[in-house]
Write an enzyme that holds these catalytic residues in place. Sequence first.
Site, PDB file in Angstrom:
ATOM      1  N   HIS A   1      -5.934   1.764  -3.856  1.00 43.41           N
ATOM      2  CA  HIS A   1      -4.951   1.236  -2.912  1.00 43.41           C
ATOM      3  C   HIS A   1      -4.568  -0.177  -3.309  1.00 43.41           C
ATOM      4  O   HIS A   1      -5.199  -0.798  -4.166  1.00 43.41           O
ATOM      5  CB  HIS A   1      -5.499   1.264  -1.479  1.00 43.41           C
ATOM      6  CG  HIS A   1      -6.606   0.289  -1.217  1.00 43.41           C
ATOM      7  ND1 HIS A   1      -6.694  -0.470  -0.076  1.00 43.41           N
ATOM      8  CD2 HIS A   1      -7.698  -0.052  -1.962  1.00 43.41           C
ATOM      9  CE1 HIS A   1      -7.773  -1.226  -0.108  1.00 43.41           C
ATOM     10  NE2 HIS A   1      -8.406  -0.998  -1.235  1.00 43.41           N
TER      11      HIS A   1
ATOM     12  N   HIS B   1      -2.093   1.341   7.157  1.00 44.25           N
ATOM     13  CA  HIS B   1      -2.563   1.203   5.778  1.00 44.25           C
ATOM     14  C   HIS B   1      -2.794   2.587   5.192  1.00 44.25           C
ATOM     15  O   HIS B   1      -3.113   3.542   5.915  1.00 44.25           O
ATOM     16  CB  HIS B   1      -3.854   0.376   5.715  1.00 44.25           C
ATOM     17  CG  HIS B   1      -4.249   0.016   4.315  1.00 44.25           C
ATOM     18  ND1 HIS B   1      -3.523  -0.868   3.557  1.00 44.25           N
ATOM     19  CD2 HIS B   1      -5.280   0.437   3.534  1.00 44.25           C
ATOM     20  CE1 HIS B   1      -4.100  -0.987   2.364  1.00 44.25           C
ATOM     21  NE2 HIS B   1      -5.167  -0.208   2.325  1.00 44.25           N
TER      22      HIS B   1
ATOM     23  N   CYS C   1       0.808  -1.227   0.000  1.00 42.17           N
ATOM     24  CA  CYS C   1       0.000   0.000   0.000  1.00 42.17           C
ATOM     25  C   CYS C   1       0.840   1.275   0.000  1.00 42.17           C
ATOM     26  O   CYS C   1       0.632   2.176  -0.805  1.00 42.17           O
ATOM     27  CB  CYS C   1      -1.010  -0.010   1.142  1.00 42.17           C
ATOM     28  SG  CYS C   1      -0.309   0.059   2.788  1.00 42.17           S
TER      29      CYS C   1
END
Length: 337
Positions: A313, A301, A253
């Site tokens: 993402h 994240h 990510c």
Amino acid sequence: MGSHRRLAPSGLDRGAGAAVSILSVAATALAAVPAAAVPYDDTRAEVDRLYEQAEKATEAYNKADERADALRAEAGAARDRVARQQQRVNSMRESLGSLAGAQYRSGGLDPSLALLFSDDPEEYLDRASRLERLTAHQAGALRELQEALRELAHDREEAAGKLRDLEKSRKAVRSHKKTVERKLSAARRLLNSLPASERAAYDRASRSGRDGMPWPGAATAATGRGAAAVAAARAALGRPYVWGANGPSGFDCSGLMQWSYAQAGVALPRTSQAQRYAGRQVPLSEARPGDLVIYRGDASHVGMYMGDGQVIHAPYPGAPVRYDPVGMMPVSSVTRV
């Protein structure tokens, strides 16, 4: 994912070092109950937990890897300093050898005896004056050599210390990597134990948004670099999730965010935790395309806001770079680069 729901996995990214110890809890629970005997809902929840915990271990892995890279450069610089200092010491020793030879050629007799036996006292006095100046220069050179030797010893110890630190960091990288691999393997085994319909339900749950979120409405980027990063992120759609990777063929990510902004000429930090502070914080309600959306309190994240309540993402292994609702998991902050 998080306290509001246990079904939404997230992209693996770089986490805090302390999380490595936390990961053993899920492994212990997993070992105690055979996967086949766990009800589907519990299995999906366990997959979710393993992915979340693996993110933290990945964060630790990438931080250690980043530290190893920095130490490798520092160790190289320290070795260069040692080499330069050694060259300086060698040159000074050669110079002192030349001075000693000149002194020997000038005569080493006691000055009073040399004057007594000299055929030309005036010539001797001139030579003695030159010898005195030579000796004073030699004494200064010796002092410089002593200082250079002290600096050389210090530089050698510093270089040795950097190399010891580098080896420790390499061991940490290997340890964190093994932890991540164990957690990912456990998660994939559990997920594969589900019937196809349950796996599809898991994927749908991972892409669902949270109710009551203040969806931003702006559809244009706040800056030119944000617009360029958006275009790069769109170009990465469909590429695989690869933990620890920052493109161009695969991403985790934060790697996707770093690569996308690199295409815009902006150097972002490598981890999602560091990316959180790579720009100005803005409210989610004011998010614009190109802004970084940071998830969970530990910032484990990150995605890029694309407008219309969507982010791009890299979710987790097996899920390619894709669009998902901005509220797929708890948002902790939004950063405008």
